[in-house]
Write a protein that holds these residues in place. Structure first.
Motif, PDB file in Angstrom:
ATOM      1  N   SER A 233      21.942  67.698  62.543  1.00 42.22           N
ATOM      2  CA  SER A 233      20.579  68.196  62.711  1.00 42.22           C
ATOM      3  C   SER A 233      20.215  68.282  64.191  1.00 42.22           C
ATOM      4  CB  SER A 233      19.599  67.268  61.979  1.00 42.22           C
ATOM      5  OG  SER A 233      18.259  67.646  62.228  1.00 42.22           O
ATOM      6  N   PRO A 242      16.932  65.123  59.909  1.00 41.45           N
ATOM      7  CA  PRO A 242      17.264  66.325  59.133  1.00 41.45           C
ATOM      8  C   PRO A 242      16.221  66.676  58.086  1.00 41.45           C
ATOM      9  CG  PRO A 242      18.677  64.470  58.525  1.00 41.45           C
ATOM     10  CD  PRO A 242      17.933  64.056  59.748  1.00 41.45           C
ATOM     11  N   TYR A 246      15.216  70.723  58.674  1.00 39.84           N
ATOM     12  CA  TYR A 246      15.993  71.762  58.007  1.00 39.84           C
ATOM     13  C   TYR A 246      15.144  72.930  57.520  1.00 39.84           C
ATOM     14  CZ  TYR A 246      14.820  70.616  53.095  1.00 39.84           C
ATOM     15  OH  TYR A 246      14.184  70.442  51.891  1.00 39.84           O
TER      16      TYR A 246
END
Length: 684
Positions: A233, A242, A246
């Motif tokens: 990430s 993350p 995302y």
């Protein structure tokens, strides 16, 4: 009060030091890798050190006390029971397979996240506190007491063994797979090593050893799950969280999908796969003549190549094609049907990651939506009914602790499930931007390394030397396992992920194995066959049954059964149909009686098994037999409502349960009634 507080405080100190030591151990291996420690050695160190940790905890937790062996002495604090439950719950399918499922199915894969997480809400609201108030050791114990005797208990024993065994085989298979891939040993040897790790955790100390081992395994599997994706990430977004980062990558991924899926070269390749599927269909329809023609053609080509002194590589490829040709028309039909299905799958445009229930037609979209809802329902209800999960809530000191334990279970499970979508999105972004469209000569190194073990396959069907999306085949497991290499991390992180997957498989296998052996020794032998058995004899029977079940499950796993995801989902359907109606109505409806419960459990389980055998190719069935286009993994969606209906109807048509049974329901249901001493619930 001082005792439990001191005990919980000691546990916190032990596991904090254990966590620090494990992180330090990973750091030492990373330094050793920089000084030349081989990948093979790293894999062996991770495998045997983690197994040694679990074995040490198992040996230190050995016991000959019945309460300690079956329910860990009922003194496991809520937080630690939540960690143990989370480890017991997060099998190899969750740890390794969930990210890959979300990668390939996108929105549709959220059925697993929603169902598996939501099931613990049902556990908290409907089951865990009441079963803990009841006391005793197992789910068949409750069925035997609530429904007056051994008939309901025997049905519960059968369903417990069936659901747990199906689930157990999948876990042992996962143990062998992980061990064989990361320490380069034969699958059967990896299976044996993993089985030894399972047995040493559960054999000597029962639930006491399994509980403290599962807490240690949870620490390892969460470190292994969160660290690689956190680094990936940071590499992609600059944010090392993350779960929060995302979403931005998903937005860009959707734009990339729009450009990629409609590209002329992708359309061309999908058309070629469609033609390949039609060719296989023609071959299948003209068997056995097509097989003979295929064999003659290869033989003629081989003779021609040898006569022309063709390159050795061309001759070797033709010889291999001839050797791999099916031996009989029946073998050809199976192999070509499989190849035809694969070609048809590659000929279809992949689903867009964020699109809900995608389908070419309205009917297909409706079918996908219905299957999504059915799977969510089965996984939720199955989670709330699986015996190895519910048994964990017998180990807490009291009812309030059982409720808090469910809360902590959800928290600890949430950490993994909220991260899995990030794995899928980051991996798909990496594949779509840095792999697809690249020359076959300059693909990232992880594609080649995982191709060597069969988890990545490339088929340059148009021969242009450029990789199109339809030409790339990824195994579901590779999404998680390859993340450290995708992120450019040292191999020690790949070993860490493997250790996490092993911890997930071992922890679930421990709980399932103990559940089956307890059903045979405590519920069948002690409660039905020999109620006068001594404590020593009961434990000897339990441990011997544990060895037998482990050996049988390992033998079945050694046959390398296909459809592991189906086996896991099928276990949930079995548990849901067999237990959920009987448990819920047994707690909340006094009128439910023995004939109703037995008939309901048998009816729900029977229709679930019938539907799975009728519709799944693994059992020789066909999806053409499906009701309402429901997939066989969700067979329990028919068994659960039938179970409720049958219990209600039969109970209303027969005599109500006696007063002592209705008093038992009041005792279990209402908090103002004091808890009895352990074991004081009398068998009616």
């Amino acid at each position: 009060m001082r005792g439990p507080t001191t005990f919980a405080g000691r546990l916190r100190r032990y596991y904090v030091w254990y966590t620090v030591a494990f992180v330090f151990f990973v750091g030492l291996l990373a330094v050793a890798e920089q000084f030349g420690l081989s990948q093979r050695a790293i894999g062996h160190v991770f495998l045997f050190v983690t197994l040694a940790i679990y074995a040490s905890i198992g040996v230190m937790s050995r016991t000959s006390d019945v309460s300690e062996y079956y329910v860990a002495g009922r003194r496991v604090p809520a937080v630690f029971n939540g960690m143990a439950t989370a480890a017991d719950w997060m099998s190899a399918a969750s740890f390794i397979g969930l990210a890959g499922t979300l990668y390939f199915t996108g929105f549709e894969g959220l059925a697993f996240v929603t169902g598996w997480t939501g099931g613990f809400v049902l556990v908290a609201l409907l089951l865990a506190p009441y079963l803990r108030k009841f006391g005793q050791y197992t789910i068949p114990d409750f069925l035997g007491a609530r429904y007056e005797g051994n008939v309901a208990r025997l049905v519960g024993i059968g369903a417990t063994i069936l659901a747990s065994f199906v689930y157990l085989v999948a876990q042992i298979y996962g143990v062998g797979l992980i061990a064989s891939r990361f320490v380069s040993v034969e699958f059967e040897i990896g299976l044996f090593v993993g089985l030894a790790g399972i047995l040493v955790c559960s054999f000597l100390g029962g639930m006491r050893a399994v509980t403290w081992t599962q807490v240690a395994q949870y620490v390892i599997l969460m470190i292994a799950y969160l660290v690689p994706v956190g680094i990936l990430s940071y590499k992609l977004t600059g944010v090392p969280i993350p779960q929060a980062a995302y979403g931005a990558v998903l937005s860009e991924l959707s734009q990339r999908e729009e450009m990629l899926f409609d590209a002329p070269e992708e359309v061309e390749v999908r058309s070629m796969y469609r033609y390949r599927a039609e060719d296989y269909g023609t071959k299948i329809s003209t068997l056995p003549e097509s097989l003979d023609a295929e064999r003659r053609g290869l033989i003629e080509r081989l003779h021609q190549l040898r006569a022309d002194s063709a390159p050795a590589r061309d001759i070797a490829l033709t010889e291999r094609a001839l050797r791999d040709l099916p031996r009989s028309p029946e073998d050809a039909r199976v192999a070509w049907e499989r190849a035809r299905a694969e070609a048809l799958e590659r000929a279809r445009p992949p689903p867009r990651h964020a699109e809900a229930h995608p389908g070419v037609t309205e009917e297909e979209s409706v079918a996908k939506r219905n299957n999504f809802l059915a799977l969510v329902f089965v996984l939720m209800v199955g989670t709330a009914a699986l015996p190895h999960v519910l048994a964990r809530y017998y180990t807490t000191p009291g009812v309030a602790d059982a409720r808090r334990s469910v809360f902590w279970s959800i928290v600890f499970i949430f950490l993994l499930y909220v991260t899995a979508p990030a794995y899928a999105v980051f991996a798909k972004w990496e594949v779509y931007t840095n792999v697809v469209g690249s020359s076959l000569a300059v693909l990232p190194s992880w594609v080649a390394s995982w191709g060597k073990v069969g988890l990545v396959r490339i088929d340059d069907i148009n021969g242009d030397g450029i990789l199109q999306l339809a030409e790339l085949s990824l195994n579901t497991d590779v999404i998680l396992l390859a993340t450290p290499e995708i992120a450019g991390l040292p191999y020690v992180f790949s070993g860490l992920v493997a250790a996490g997957g092993l911890a997930a498989a071992l922890s679930t296998a421990d709980g399932l194995l103990l559940t089956i052996s307890n059903a045979l020794s405590h519920d069948l032998y002690y409660k039905v066959i020999n109620p006068r058995a001594s404590t020593h004899r009961r434990l000897v029977i339990s441990k011997s049954q544990l060895l037998v079940v482990a050996a049988v499950a390992a033998w079945v796993a050694s046959l390398r059964p296909d459809n592991i995801l189906f086996m896991v989902g099928f276990a949930f359907s079995i548990g849901a149909a067999a237990f959920f109606p009987a448990l819920v109505l047994g707690i909340f409806w006094k009128r439910a009686n023995r004939p109703g419960a037995v008939a309901g459990m048998v009816a729900g389980l029977s229709v679930t098994l019938y539907y799975a055998f009728r519709t799944h190719p693994f059992f020789g069935g066909s999806t053409a037999n499906a009701w309402f286009d429901i997939n066989p993994i969700s067979a329990g969606v028919f068994g659960v409502p039938l179970g409720f209906a049958v219990i209600v109807l039969v109970s209303l048509c027969t005599r109500p349960p006696p007063r002592e049974i209705q008093d038992l329901v009041d005792y279990v249901r209402y908090p103002h009634l004091p808890e009895q001493e352990e074991g004081a619930v009398k068998k009616p």
